[in-house]
Each structure stands twice: as C-alpha cells, then as structure tokens.
Design an enzyme around this catalytic site. Sequence first.
Site, PDB file in Angstrom:
ATOM      1  N   SER A 234       0.828  -1.199   0.000  1.00 47.06           N
ATOM      2  CA  SER A 234       0.000   0.000   0.000  1.00 47.06           C
ATOM      3  C   SER A 234       0.872   1.262   0.000  1.00 47.06           C
ATOM      4  O   SER A 234       1.684   1.457  -0.906  1.00 47.06           O
ATOM      5  CB  SER A 234      -0.948  -0.036   1.195  1.00 47.06           C
ATOM      6  OG  SER A 234      -1.937   0.973   1.097  1.00 47.06           O
ATOM      7  N   GLU A 328     -10.070  -3.845  -5.752  1.00 47.02           N
ATOM      8  CA  GLU A 328      -9.580  -2.717  -4.954  1.00 47.02           C
ATOM      9  C   GLU A 328      -9.453  -1.470  -5.815  1.00 47.02           C
ATOM     10  O   GLU A 328      -9.158  -1.541  -7.012  1.00 47.02           O
ATOM     11  CB  GLU A 328      -8.259  -3.050  -4.275  1.00 47.02           C
ATOM     12  CG  GLU A 328      -7.112  -3.462  -5.166  1.00 47.02           C
ATOM     13  CD  GLU A 328      -5.823  -3.593  -4.357  1.00 47.02           C
ATOM     14  OE1 GLU A 328      -5.385  -2.580  -3.774  1.00 47.02           O
ATOM     15  OE2 GLU A 328      -5.258  -4.704  -4.301  1.00 47.02           O
TER      16      GLU A 328
END
Length: 384
Positions: A234, A328
């Site tokens: 991330s 996502e």
Amino acid sequence: MKTDIKTGMKTNMKTDIKTDINANANMDVKSEAKKGSIPERKARTEEEMRAEEEAKEKPLAVTAQREIEIDAGVEAGIETGKEIEEAESIDKRRQGLMNLIRRVHGMVENADIEKHRQSQDHIGTILSNTKAIEYREVDIDGMYGEWVGVNRAHMKKYVLLHCHGGGYSTGSSLYARTLTSKLAESTSMDVLCFDYRLAPEHPYPAALEDAMRAWNYLMLLGYGARDVIVTGDSAGGNLALALTLKLKQEKRLLPRGVVLMSPWTDLTSTGKSFQTKAEADPVLNCAYIDRMVQAYAGDRDLTDPLISPLFGDFEGFPPAYIQVGENEILLSDALRLHRTFVEKNVPVKIDIYPGMWHVFQMSPVKAARAAMDKNAEFIFDVCR
C-alpha cells in the site's frame, strides 16, 4: 441449478416433439382432404401406397433424431450447470470473505487516529504470536525497527527491507508482522521493518527520510545494495518506489529487486478503478484516500515522483514484482505502474488476484499463502 437446467430443457424437448407430432398430424389431415374420397384411394397402386407410407415415416425419423439431439443438449446443459454452480459457489465464498473483511476493517478504523493505530498494533500482536518466528528490536539512529526471521537456520546473505503500509498516517512494524513474518517464512531470509514518522504530525518528506535512514543502516552493517530486496504494501509500496527513485537521483547503487503489494502509486487518484471498484473494495474508499493525501502531502505538487512514484523516471530500475487484488480501488495504480515499467524496459511481472481486496496477503486465506509463495519465487529468481 442442475435440476432447473435439466427440467427446463426436458420441457423444451417435450414441447418441440409435441409440436412436431401435431404438425405431422395436421399435414396428414390436409393431405387427406387433397387426396379425395376413400374409394378413390383404394384404387391406388401398391407402389403409390408404399411411397405414402415412406413419406409418413420420414417425419417420425426426423423427430427421433431431434429427440436424441435434445437429450445430448440436456447432458451438455448439466455439465454447464455444474460449472455455473461451482462459479457461483466461489463467488458467494468470496463475497462472504469480502463482507467479513469489511466488518473487521470497520472495527479497526477509527476517527481518532491514535486509537486507529493502537487497534492495528493489537491485531499485529495477536496474529504474529508464533514460536516459528523471532522478532528482535533494533535502534536505527533513534528510529524503532525490528528484525523478523525464522527460528531455524536460514539464509543470511540477502535481506528484505520492508516498508509498511497505512496511508502514511497509520501502521507500524508491529502491525506489519502480518506480512513480514510471512515474507521471512516463505523466503527464509531476514526482514528489517522500521517505524517511519507518520502524518499528519510528520508529513512528506519525513517518511522518505526515514526510509533512507533504514537503507543507510543496512549499508553500515556491511550489506551491499545488491544484497537488499525492498518490499512494501500500500503506502509502503509507494515508499519502496520513492526510496529507490531517491537512490537513483543521488546516483547510488539500487536494490537487487522490488516487491510491491497493492502499491499506492498515484496520489492524484486519477485511476479508473477509483470509480469502477468503489463499491467492491471492502477496505479503501475515496474519502479515506483523500484524507490520507491531505495529511501526507498537503498543498504539495502531487505529481512529484517522490510523492506519486507513477510519474517517476524508471529507466535503469531494478526488477520488480507487483501483486494486486481484483476488487480494490488501487487496481489502476498497479496496472499503470506495470505499463510504465514495460515502456521503460524494466523487468517486471504483475499478478492480479481474482476476487481479492487491498493487501489481501495479510489475511489468513489460501490466496494470501499462494501470493507469498510467488513473492518468494520472484526473490529467489533475482538473487540467483
């Protein structure tokens, strides 16, 4: 589903056969009218009668053949039904997992950022409680770090430098144990994770400065740049890229390879998946991303490559491996990065995991284990 398909096609079969028989009957009645009276028919020759019987038998043969074809179609339908049923079953399981992840993430998320950080650390403590892994605290020029390694004989020549995620505002080495322990176990290599300063208390470039401090620490220990694989998830994926770009800017030697899990590469949030995956993503949403961007970058130029690495110069970059979940909002960040790498002739591979979410590798699911095996495979390849 099997019963519905079979019943439906059997019904169609009966209807089609009945239609054919009725049609044949109507044809016979019409031909009776055209042929004239019964006495006239008796006068027909035997040859004419035989020809008439053959004409009657022909539609029945066609109908029989049609029945065989329909039966074959029903069998094919049953097989198709099995495949559809299996696919639907997988989709339901994935949806169930997504809902569970959404609930768990909701329990961790908190408007009070300190409580959010504490919740993450609590999860990291629970999920990393294993005797198979050893954790050793280390001071990195005043910054907390920890070595993560398997509690058995293992490789010491190469090390992984892991940059944890958390939107640059949360996360820690403790929370990252859900990943670093898996990386250590799958590769049999030591992993160094570090607690870089977090926004909004410490906005850009604090995290990048701390990443450079961790890199320099490894160099002082005697490791060469080619002995280090940089990994990140991330925002940590963003930091791993920014660190490598910074080393490149300073004309220093680059790491042996880069492993990125659901990397956040574009803080301008212009990827299509921000819209197309907004409903599917159980972890991230656009409002959260906007808050993290503001906390970390403020009024800075978001196209600065050290803030949004997607816009960096990747010529001469080390080999990279990218993993991303299908569901996502950062999917486009990964895909566009991959395309940029290809354009700059960077050795790169990407895997998109069906039905998976943001940094699914943290979760205790089969896909996470498979993904970690793939990470190890890439690392072994670049270390040959």
